[in-house]
Design a protein around this motif. Structure first.
Motif, PDB file in Angstrom:
ATOM      1  N   PHE A   1       0.840  -1.196   0.000  1.00 26.64           N
ATOM      2  CA  PHE A   1       0.000   0.000   0.000  1.00 26.64           C
ATOM      3  C   PHE A   1       0.878   1.251   0.000  1.00 26.64           C
ATOM      4  O   PHE A   1       0.629   2.187  -0.768  1.00 26.64           O
ATOM      5  N   ALA A   2       1.909   1.266   0.839  1.00 23.01           N
ATOM      6  CA  ALA A   2       2.822   2.413   0.885  1.00 23.01           C
ATOM      7  C   ALA A   2       3.540   2.594  -0.440  1.00 23.01           C
ATOM      8  O   ALA A   2       3.732   3.727  -0.905  1.00 23.01           O
ATOM      9  N   ARG A   3       3.919   1.489  -1.044  1.00 24.30           N
ATOM     10  CA  ARG A   3       4.625   1.548  -2.324  1.00 24.30           C
ATOM     11  C   ARG A   3       3.692   2.017  -3.444  1.00 24.30           C
ATOM     12  O   ARG A   3       4.048   2.876  -4.247  1.00 24.30           O
ATOM     13  N   ASP A   4       2.489   1.457  -3.497  1.00 27.07           N
ATOM     14  CA  ASP A   4       1.566   1.716  -4.602  1.00 27.07           C
ATOM     15  C   ASP A   4       0.726   2.978  -4.415  1.00 27.07           C
ATOM     16  O   ASP A   4       0.301   3.593  -5.391  1.00 27.07           O
ATOM     17  N   GLU A   5       0.437   3.321  -3.175  1.00 28.95           N
ATOM     18  CA  GLU A   5      -0.441   4.459  -2.857  1.00 28.95           C
ATOM     19  C   GLU A   5       0.299   5.417  -1.913  1.00 28.95           C
ATOM     20  O   GLU A   5      -0.176   5.740  -0.826  1.00 28.95           O
ATOM     21  N   ALA A   6       1.468   5.881  -2.340  1.00 22.92           N
ATOM     22  CA  ALA A   6       2.358   6.650  -1.468  1.00 22.92           C
ATOM     23  C   ALA A   6       1.683   7.891  -0.871  1.00 22.92           C
ATOM     24  O   ALA A   6       1.824   8.156   0.326  1.00 22.92           O
ATOM     25  N   SER A   7       0.957   8.628  -1.665  1.00 19.98           N
ATOM     26  CA  SER A   7       0.328   9.855  -1.141  1.00 19.98           C
ATOM     27  C   SER A   7      -0.722   9.535  -0.087  1.00 19.98           C
ATOM     28  O   SER A   7      -0.792  10.200   0.954  1.00 19.98           O
TER      29      SER A   7
ATOM     30  N   LEU B   1      10.366   2.517   1.151  1.00 21.21           N
ATOM     31  CA  LEU B   1       9.906   2.355  -0.228  1.00 21.21           C
ATOM     32  C   LEU B   1       9.101   3.569  -0.681  1.00 21.21           C
ATOM     33  O   LEU B   1       9.251   4.033  -1.810  1.00 21.21           O
ATOM     34  N   MET B   2       8.251   4.075   0.204  1.00 20.96           N
ATOM     35  CA  MET B   2       7.412   5.219  -0.135  1.00 20.96           C
ATOM     36  C   MET B   2       8.261   6.452  -0.456  1.00 20.96           C
ATOM     37  O   MET B   2       7.984   7.167  -1.409  1.00 20.96           O
ATOM     38  N   ASN B   3       9.306   6.689   0.335  1.00 20.87           N
ATOM     39  CA  ASN B   3      10.147   7.878   0.156  1.00 20.87           C
ATOM     40  C   ASN B   3      11.263   7.698  -0.853  1.00 20.87           C
ATOM     41  O   ASN B   3      11.984   8.640  -1.134  1.00 20.87           O
ATOM     42  N   GLY B   4      11.452   6.486  -1.350  1.00 19.49           N
ATOM     43  CA  GLY B   4      12.525   6.236  -2.300  1.00 19.49           C
ATOM     44  C   GLY B   4      13.882   6.054  -1.643  1.00 19.49           C
ATOM     45  O   GLY B   4      14.907   6.050  -2.319  1.00 19.49           O
ATOM     46  N   ASN B   5      13.921   5.905  -0.299  1.00 18.54           N
ATOM     47  CA  ASN B   5      15.177   5.664   0.396  1.00 18.54           C
ATOM     48  C   ASN B   5      15.693   4.247   0.151  1.00 18.54           C
ATOM     49  O   ASN B   5      16.883   3.999   0.306  1.00 18.54           O
ATOM     50  N   LEU B   6      14.793   3.351  -0.177  1.00 18.70           N
ATOM     51  CA  LEU B   6      15.157   1.974  -0.509  1.00 18.70           C
ATOM     52  C   LEU B   6      14.938   1.767  -1.994  1.00 18.70           C
ATOM     53  O   LEU B   6      14.054   2.398  -2.589  1.00 18.70           O
ATOM     54  N   PRO B   7      15.717   0.880  -2.604  1.00 20.56           N
ATOM     55  CA  PRO B   7      15.491   0.618  -4.030  1.00 20.56           C
ATOM     56  C   PRO B   7      14.136  -0.059  -4.229  1.00 20.56           C
ATOM     57  O   PRO B   7      13.635  -0.742  -3.321  1.00 20.56           O
ATOM     58  N   PRO B   8      13.529   0.125  -5.380  1.00 22.01           N
ATOM     59  CA  PRO B   8      12.251  -0.543  -5.647  1.00 22.01           C
ATOM     60  C   PRO B   8      12.392  -2.050  -5.445  1.00 22.01           C
ATOM     61  O   PRO B   8      13.449  -2.628  -5.710  1.00 22.01           O
ATOM     62  N   MET B   9      11.332  -2.668  -4.951  1.00 24.12           N
ATOM     63  CA  MET B   9      11.369  -4.120  -4.774  1.00 24.12           C
ATOM     64  C   MET B   9      10.013  -4.709  -5.113  1.00 24.12           C
ATOM     65  O   MET B   9       8.981  -4.071  -4.923  1.00 24.12           O
ATOM     66  N   ASP B  10      10.063  -5.932  -5.610  1.00 19.04           N
ATOM     67  CA  ASP B  10       8.824  -6.609  -5.976  1.00 19.04           C
ATOM     68  C   ASP B  10       8.194  -7.270  -4.758  1.00 19.04           C
ATOM     69  O   ASP B  10       8.764  -7.289  -3.663  1.00 19.04           O
ATOM     70  N   ASP B  11       7.010  -7.806  -4.967  1.00 23.19           N
ATOM     71  CA  ASP B  11       6.252  -8.401  -3.871  1.00 23.19           C
ATOM     72  C   ASP B  11       6.989  -9.562  -3.201  1.00 23.19           C
ATOM     73  O   ASP B  11       6.907  -9.726  -1.984  1.00 23.19           O
TER      74      ASP B  11
END
Length: 131
Positions: free
Chosen positions: A27-33, A98-108
């Motif tokens: 949810f944080a990754r997909d719906e960050a706002s 993940l939401m802030n981009g501090n971590l690299p993108p990752m899959d499920d």
């Protein structure tokens, strides 16, 4: 909170508790706002121990209560609360990264692996404590 609960009620694994964490991170990754608004900018603090409305919504979506005894029945009193708190802290940190981009993108699958490893460590830590 309904949208977050929908993510948390999805079957990412056969463990309902793990699904809660994966759902929150996704949810944080997909719906960050929306995640930022609900968990950061919201004036009502949310915690692992005080999310009755969210828990009730997830249970409603699942159609059954969580099988706490199945996963945590053999632990000492209070161990479930300790594991839940540690799990929430780790999950929220991963979600924020993940939401802030501090971590690299990752899959499920990577999200699932990280949460499973952390949960196992928390469970083992509490299992080894003496009453």
């Amino acid at each position: 909170l309904v949208r977050l609960a929908e993510y948390q009620a999805r079957p990412y694994s056969d463990n309902e508790f793990l699904n809660l964490g994966v759902g929150q991170v996704r949810f944080a990754r997909d719906e960050a706002s929306l995640y930022r608004f609900l968990l950061i900018e919201s004036p009502v603090p949310l915690s692992a121990l005080d999310q009755r409305e969210l828990r009730e919504e997830v249970v409603r979506l699942l159609g059954r209560p969580f099988p706490v005894q199945t996963y945590f029945g053999g632990l000492q009193s209070g161990a479930f609360d300790a594991i839940a708190l540690k799990g929430w802290i780790f999950t929220h940190g991963l979600a924020m990264g993940l939401m802030n981009g501090n971590l690299p993108p990752m899959d499920d699958m990577r999200i699932l692996e990280l949460l499973k490893e952390a949960g196992s460590a928390f469970f083992e830590s509490e299992s080894n404590k003496k009453s």
